[in-house]
Motif scaffolding. Sequence first.
Motif, PDB file in Angstrom:
ATOM      1  N   GLU A 140       0.868  -1.296   0.037  1.00  0.00           N
ATOM      2  CA  GLU A 140       0.153   0.176   0.176  1.00  0.00           C
ATOM      3  C   GLU A 140       0.830   1.207   0.098  1.00  0.00           C
ATOM      4  N   ASN A 141       2.179   1.166   0.107  1.00  0.00           N
ATOM      5  CA  ASN A 141       3.133   2.271  -0.080  1.00  0.00           C
ATOM      6  C   ASN A 141       3.094   3.178  -1.351  1.00  0.00           C
ATOM      7  N   LEU A 150       3.452  -3.196  -5.339  1.00  0.00           N
ATOM      8  CA  LEU A 150       2.222  -2.413  -5.002  1.00  0.00           C
ATOM      9  C   LEU A 150       0.936  -3.077  -5.405  1.00  0.00           C
ATOM     10  N   GLY A 173      -1.384   1.638  -3.370  1.00  0.00           N
ATOM     11  CA  GLY A 173       0.068   1.469  -3.449  1.00  0.00           C
ATOM     12  C   GLY A 173       0.040   2.368  -4.939  1.00  0.00           C
ATOM     13  N   LYS A 210      -1.548   3.848 -11.921  1.00  0.00           N
ATOM     14  CA  LYS A 210      -1.132   2.991 -10.835  1.00  0.00           C
ATOM     15  C   LYS A 210       0.502   3.848 -10.763  1.00  0.00           C
TER      16      LYS A 210
END
Length: 218
Positions: free
Chosen positions: A45-46, A66, A71, A98
């Motif tokens: 989730e970073n 991710l 993420g 993303k």
Amino acid sequence: MLVQRLTQQLGKPTHTVWGWMVKKFLETNGFLEASAVKLCDIQPENVVLELGFGPGLGLQEAVRRLTQPAGKLYGRDISEYMYNVASEKLRAEIQTGKVNLFWGSVDQIPLEDRVVDRVYHCNCYFFWPDLRAGCGEIRRVMKPGALMVTALQKLIATGLLKGTKWQPEPYMEALLETGFVNVRMEDQRIDGETFQATFASAKDVCSLNCRVLPALLA
């Protein structure tokens, strides 16, 4: 003359024969990018930022980790040529949102304050025009306690980067001056390859307030 031209292109590859040669060289050097990503310990989730992403090998490594909707992966590179190459390589991830890539200098990162959990970059800080300005801008976008990993191939630095300030000491000093803590350098060996890694964390302002406020209220 050859070494000087290669050094210039490593700092900012252009859409020329020389830039194409640098791209090919960087594409054979993916272990350093992969190692930096590994050392970052990226969580699903970073929010992650790579600086100087080149042809995008490190971006590909990072985005695979991710897996949660939260993420996100950002990248910043000063080379328009590398920006175009990496954008094509990660076209699908960019289309889904993303991945977001930016073309420009490290001292102007188009992100809000305190949004990034992990930062990494490889063989690039010695090309920044102002170490302190670059480090300060990176610190601005990092969450308190966030981690940054810097990877350096010393053999390449000593052979191809003559005339640059590749030595890590001035870089580490700039990190300390701009609000980083736990700054340390370690020799690493991963998959039979050796390199230097510098670790730094963004200062946790909240923990400072927790110590100061009780003293003020006493």
